[in-house]
Design an enzyme around this catalytic site. Structure first.
Site, short mmCIF file in Angstrom:
data_model
loop_
_atom_site.label_atom_id
_atom_site.label_comp_id
_atom_site.label_asym_id
_atom_site.label_seq_id
_atom_site.Cartn_x
_atom_site.Cartn_y
_atom_site.Cartn_z
N CYS A 135 0.86 -1.18 -0.07
CA CYS A 135 -0.11 0.11 -0.04
C CYS A 135 0.85 1.17 -0.10
O CYS A 135 1.51 1.62 0.88
CB CYS A 135 -0.93 0.19 1.31
SG CYS A 135 -1.93 1.47 1.37
N CYS A 138 -0.59 4.11 2.09
CA CYS A 138 -0.32 4.04 3.33
C CYS A 138 1.30 4.20 3.99
O CYS A 138 1.35 4.97 4.86
CB CYS A 138 -0.76 2.57 4.10
SG CYS A 138 -2.24 2.00 3.27
N ASP A 139 1.85 3.75 3.09
CA ASP A 139 3.43 3.42 3.55
C ASP A 139 4.45 4.52 2.62
O ASP A 139 5.57 4.62 3.16
CB ASP A 139 3.84 2.09 3.33
CG ASP A 139 3.03 1.31 4.61
OD1 ASP A 139 2.75 1.89 5.48
OD2 ASP A 139 3.20 -0.08 4.09
#
Ligand code: NAP
Length: 311
Positions: A135, A138-139
């Site tokens: 992701c 997200c990261d």
């Protein structure tokens, strides 16, 4: 009401499910969640979630799950750790078979999620959360000024790769063919982005490092040559596999299909809703999964009111 009869059955125990349960529980609907392993789903692999509103300093996936579970239980949702094996429709009633029993309900919310497809190469499992991610949204922000490898050539690889260029020094898109399948607009954007480098006709053979990812070995499929590319992050976007096996031929004609819904998250079958990563065109984000859970719960509550009025 018998013990095995519920107003709402939610299949899956991730954020979409827990959010739906907060809403249905709060509406005083008898709600059960079936989860085959542990609640939380994919966010359990996130050490830091920093794009969920209300947590400006971030929160671990495990801690957020614990809070969401507590919240759902506070409003009366039951959580049963049973694997759903089948779902049948008989008139307005849906019958859920688990590994421990049978349950009836007029409403089902499918929230069993999807698993990212893995490359299956050495180092992939070992470095999840330590450089390997599925992701970018997200990261990506954790890779400021770093070298990052993105695997895949579809919409996810390119849109997520472009997002990561906001932080990373360089994003190396490794694709097994010499053309992308991503939408043309994304391709054009990627080709004109100076931080994007393409590595065509190539696959990752190994992800290596000590405590964290330090590089990948790339094999060129045309000449079988191998080269090492130092990098700190490897983002893998080679498709994902929705958990729909228990549906048999209901709603999905083949294994691995994502389920279509309308804007109320309702599927082609009245009273069956689908939310989160199992859903076609899902944004695959924690906050959107939670939002979809809330939408399905509110639509289901209205549907139940209609059903009760007909009796
Ligand atoms: P996808 O379209 O199935 O693309 C998967 C990519 O991974 C392809 O490039 C494929 O290569 C490659 N691949 C598959 N298995 C591989 C392996 N074992 N090793 C190396 N490469 C492999 O998946 P997706 O990009 O996640 O998209 C899924 C759906 O979501 C699509 O319908 C997409 O349009 C949608 N989506 C839309 C947006 C948007 O903003 N509109 C954003 C993200 C996703 P080959 O081409 O060679 O098979």
């Amino acid at each position: 009401m018998s013990n095995n009869v519920y107003d709402i059955v939610i299949i899956g125990g991730g954020p979409a499910a827990l959010s739906a349960a907060v809403y249905t529980g709060r509406a005083e609907l008898k709600t059960v969640i079936f989860e085959k392993k542990v609640t939380g789903g994919q966010i359990l692999t996130s050490t830091l979630v920093d794009n969920y509103p209300g947590f400006p300093d971030g929160i671990s996936g495990a801690e957020l799950t614990e809070l969401m579970e507590k919240h759902a239980k506070k409003f009366g949702a039951e959580i049963k750790y049973e694997e759903v094996l089948g779902l049948k429709v008989e008139g307005d009633t849906k019958i859920v078979t688990t590994d421990s029993g049978m349950y009836n309900s007029p409403i089902i919310i499918l929230a069993s999620g999807a698993d990212p497809r893995k490359l299956g190469v050495p180092g992939e499992d070992e470095f999840v959360g330590r450089g390997v991610s599925y992701c970018g949204t997200c990261d990506g922000p954790f890779y400021k000024d770093k070298d990052v490898v993105v695997v895949g050539g579809g919409d996810s690889a390119i849109t997520e790769g472009l997002f990561i260029t906001k932080f990373a020094k360089a994003v190396h898109i490794v694709h097994r063919r010499a053309e992308l399948t991503a939408a043309k607009i994304f391709q054009d954007e990627a080709r004109s982005n100076p931080r994007v480098r393409f590595v065509w006709n190539s696959v990752i053979e190994e992800i290596s490092g000590r405590d964290m990812v330090e590089g990948v070995t790339i094999k060129n499929l045309l000449n079988n040559e191998r080269k090492d590319l130092p990098c700190q992050g490897v983002f893998i976007f080679v498709g994902n596999i929705p958990n729909t096996g228990f549906l048999g031929n209901l709603l999905c004609v083949d294994q691995g299909c994502h389920i279509e819904t309308d804007e109320n998250m309702e599927t082609a079958i009245k009273g069956i809703y689908a939310v989160g990563d199992i859903r076609k065109n899902s944004y695959r984000q924690l906050v959107t999964a939670a939002g979809e859970g809330a939408i399905a719960a509110m639509a289901a509550e209205r549907e139940l009111t209609k059903l009760h009025a007909q009796k």
